[in-house]
Design a protein around this motif. Structure first.
Motif, short mmCIF file in Angstrom:
data_model
loop_
_atom_site.label_atom_id
_atom_site.label_comp_id
_atom_site.label_asym_id
_atom_site.label_seq_id
_atom_site.Cartn_x
_atom_site.Cartn_y
_atom_site.Cartn_z
N SER A 82 -4.28 5.27 21.47
CA SER A 82 -4.51 4.25 20.37
C SER A 82 -5.58 4.38 19.66
CB SER A 82 -4.49 2.87 21.18
OG SER A 82 -3.28 2.56 21.95
N ALA A 83 -6.48 5.07 20.19
CA ALA A 83 -7.95 5.15 19.59
C ALA A 83 -7.42 6.50 18.67
CB ALA A 83 -8.93 5.69 20.62
N GLN A 84 -6.87 7.37 19.23
CA GLN A 84 -6.55 8.57 18.15
C GLN A 84 -5.69 8.03 17.12
OE1 GLN A 84 -7.88 11.79 18.15
NE2 GLN A 84 -6.41 11.71 15.98
N LEU A 85 -4.54 7.27 17.37
CA LEU A 85 -3.64 6.84 16.27
C LEU A 85 -4.40 6.07 15.04
CD1 LEU A 85 -0.63 6.86 16.23
CD2 LEU A 85 -0.82 4.49 17.28
N ALA A 86 -5.54 5.42 15.54
CA ALA A 86 -6.37 4.73 14.57
C ALA A 86 -7.21 5.77 13.60
CB ALA A 86 -7.27 3.71 15.11
N ASP A 87 -7.57 6.82 14.31
CA ASP A 87 -8.40 7.89 13.46
C ASP A 87 -7.41 8.78 12.69
OD1 ASP A 87 -10.67 6.89 14.70
OD2 ASP A 87 -10.81 8.36 16.14
N PHE A 88 -6.59 9.31 13.17
CA PHE A 88 -5.37 10.00 12.49
C PHE A 88 -4.35 10.73 13.21
CE2 PHE A 88 -8.39 13.51 13.88
CZ PHE A 88 -7.77 14.34 14.09
N THR A 89 -3.06 10.63 12.73
CA THR A 89 -1.82 10.83 13.42
C THR A 89 -1.58 12.40 13.35
OG1 THR A 89 -0.40 10.68 11.50
CG2 THR A 89 -0.72 8.68 12.99
N HIS A 90 -2.11 13.30 12.28
CA HIS A 90 -1.73 14.35 12.33
C HIS A 90 -2.52 15.23 11.25
CE1 HIS A 90 1.15 17.89 11.79
NE2 HIS A 90 1.01 17.78 10.63
N THR A 91 -2.88 16.46 11.47
CA THR A 91 -3.46 17.35 10.48
C THR A 91 -2.60 18.64 10.24
OG1 THR A 91 -5.17 18.48 11.63
CG2 THR A 91 -5.64 16.27 10.45
N CYS A 92 -1.89 19.10 11.67
CA CYS A 92 -1.46 20.18 11.95
C CYS A 92 -2.68 21.27 12.12
CB CYS A 92 -0.64 21.01 10.63
SG CYS A 92 -0.03 22.51 11.35
N PHE A 93 -2.77 21.61 13.52
CA PHE A 93 -3.80 22.30 14.33
C PHE A 93 -3.75 23.66 13.39
CE2 PHE A 93 -5.68 25.02 17.53
CZ PHE A 93 -6.88 24.14 17.78
N VAL A 95 -3.69 24.17 10.25
CA VAL A 95 -4.21 23.67 8.94
C VAL A 95 -5.87 23.35 9.11
CG1 VAL A 95 -4.03 22.48 6.91
CG2 VAL A 95 -1.86 23.12 8.01
N THR A 96 -5.89 22.19 9.83
CA THR A 96 -7.35 22.01 10.13
C THR A 96 -7.46 21.37 11.42
OG1 THR A 96 -7.11 19.76 9.17
CG2 THR A 96 -8.00 21.28 7.80
N PRO A 97 -7.92 22.31 12.49
CA PRO A 97 -7.87 21.82 13.99
C PRO A 97 -8.74 20.61 14.20
CG PRO A 97 -9.36 23.76 13.53
CD PRO A 97 -8.68 23.52 12.15
N TYR A 98 -8.54 20.30 15.57
CA TYR A 98 -9.24 18.84 15.99
C TYR A 98 -9.39 19.33 17.44
CZ TYR A 98 -4.30 18.59 16.36
OH TYR A 98 -2.72 18.93 16.38
N GLU A 99 -10.74 18.45 17.85
CA GLU A 99 -11.05 18.56 19.33
C GLU A 99 -10.06 18.50 20.54
OE1 GLU A 99 -15.02 17.33 22.09
OE2 GLU A 99 -14.40 16.25 20.40
N GLY A 100 -9.13 17.59 20.15
CA GLY A 100 -8.56 16.98 21.57
C GLY A 100 -7.32 18.07 21.91
#
Length: 444
Positions: A82-93, A95-100
């Motif tokens: 839920s917390a992640q859903l509120a931050d962003f659903t997708h960028t494509c790893f 394209v721009t990666p993320y910590e999760g």
């Protein structure tokens, strides 16, 4: 754990009127090729219970096919996703990666067998994971052949259908299939001609001989096996079989792949089923139980093998979706906090004890097998001939469903009842489910 009362309740026929209404809508718009074990439509689920739209509460012995091991609405999964859903659903790893994504790969490096350097790539489904394991192995070895086993199941994509043993319903009418796939015997103890005690040594010798003579070990990129075969009937390869095959792979520069999609993440009472005989795979594929019900899969393996693929060669638009990664971190947190490996071992103790008592009364139970919360019974017409009884499996499942217990069948011969309760199920529900099964035997 969850707001859903952890008690069985049957208030209508199963399926009830609202489910039947939805089923009519489904029939009008959903492709007929998509089946359902039991057409009751879910409203809520959690712990060991599925609540349908008619208000019936079913005891869950399926976990969405070994997916909701931590329950279908586990607090940590819901909170993190839920917390992640509120931050962003997708960028494509890609394209721009993320910590999760990185955190999930770190957790996989920590939890999977072996102390070697490991790397992972994340995908959406088990079939994708297996397909990518083959790509990695071929890239690393420069070879093409892939060896799989009788009764194995690896997915529904074109390549993974070729890897899968069973024709109906997985392959029928869908060919031609991917080439360079070779199938060899597995140590199916209950059905091994010279007895279960000989199956490990004899089946491994046969398999190795076939690979050497018919394929040539020097042509094999990967050997892929489920440490406990899932759809094929919860077959535990007889002791000694897996270590012998893994050793043969090592001696011949073949990538040994453990398909832990159904058996992984505490399901068998260990983080991974291959740990039972100390087998350390080169690559391990995971999905199902990894993310508490969100679509996520992984290939994890030796860093030098995983790094053999050129940059951009692995990936996919949704692979390692941020919400699914958050769910996986919540799922792993729950498994550690609640010691779900111990819970799985306790489920085995309860189930095998009760099933052994039933077997004394009902000789149709030819074999009781599996580990942890991955337990099955194989049904036969006659214990002497071991002739498979698919009709009995179907009738028993139907009788259980009518009483509010969800069970699944499987097996190459369709004669296996498999039990995959959520690892968080209460012992009272577990025993009540087994009571219903026992009544079903008496009725059938």
């Amino acid at each position: 754990m969850t707001a859903i009362p952890q008690e069985r309740r049957v208030v209508t026929a199963i399926p009830g009127p609202k489910s039947q209404e939805l089923q009519a809508r489904r029939t009008a718009t959903v492709a007929g090729g998509v089946g359902s074990v039991l057409p009751v439509f879910t409203a809520r689920a959690g712990g060991g219970i599925i609540e349908d739209v008619d208000g019936n509460r079913l005891i869950d012995f399926g976990s969405g096919i070994a997916v909701t091991s931590v329950g279908a609405s586990a607090e940590a999964v819901v909170r993190r996703a839920s917390a992640q859903l509120a931050d962003f659903t997708h960028t494509c790893f890609m394209v721009t990666p993320y910590e999760g994504y990185v955190e999930v790969c770190e957790a996989l490096a920590e939890l999977t067998p072996g102390d070697h350097a490991k790397k992972s790539a994340l995908f959406n489904s088990g079939a994708e994971a297996v397909e990518n394991a083959v790509k990695v192995a071929r890239s690393y070895t420069g070879r093409q052949a892939v060896v799989v086993f009788d009764h194995g199941y690896h997915g529904r994509t074109n390549l993974t259908m070729a890897l899968t043993a069973k024709n109906m319903p997985y392959k029928h009418g869908f060919g031609p299939f991917a080439p360079e796939v070779y199938r060899v015997p597995v140590a199916y103890g209950y059905r091994w001609p010279t007895g279960a005690e000989n199956a490990g040594a004899e089946a491994s010798a046969q398999a190795i001989d076939m690979i050497s003579k018919q394929v040539g070990a020097e042509n094999v990129a990967a050997i892929i096996i489920e440490p406990v075969l899932g759809e094929g009937g919860f077959i535990e390869p007889a002791k000694g079989f897996l270590p012998a095959i893994a050793e043969f792979a090592k001696e011949n520069g073949i990538v040994f792949v453990a398909d832990e999609i159904q058996s992984g993440f505490c399901r068998t009472g260990q983080w991974f089923a291959c740990e039972d005989e100390g087998v350390v795979p080169d690559l391990i594929t995971t999905a199902k139980g990894i993310a508490g019900g969100l679509p996520l899969a992984a290939v994890t393996g030796r860093a030098e093998i995983m790094d053999a693929v050129h940059s951009g060669g692995l990936g996919g638009t949704y692979g390692g979706n941020p919400v699914a990664c958050a769910g996986a971190l919540g799922s792993i947190e729950t498994m550690k906090e609640l010691d779900l490996n111990a819970k799985a071992r306790r489920i085995e103790e309860v189930m095998k004890g009760r099933l052994a008592t039933m077997q004394e009364k009902y000789p149709a139970i030819g074999d009781i097998r599996g580990r942890g919360a991955m337990i099955a019974i194989e049904l036969v017409k006659d214990p002497a001939t071991k002739e498979p009884d698919a009709a009995a499996a179907g009738a028993l499942a139907k009788a259980c469903h009518a009483e509010g217990l969800l069970v699944l069948t499987c097996g190459t011969y369709g004669n296996v009842l498999r039990f995959l309760p959520p690892l968080v199920i209460g012992e009272d529900l577990l025993n009540e489910g087994l009571d219903i099964l026992e009544q079903a035997f008496a009725g059938v």
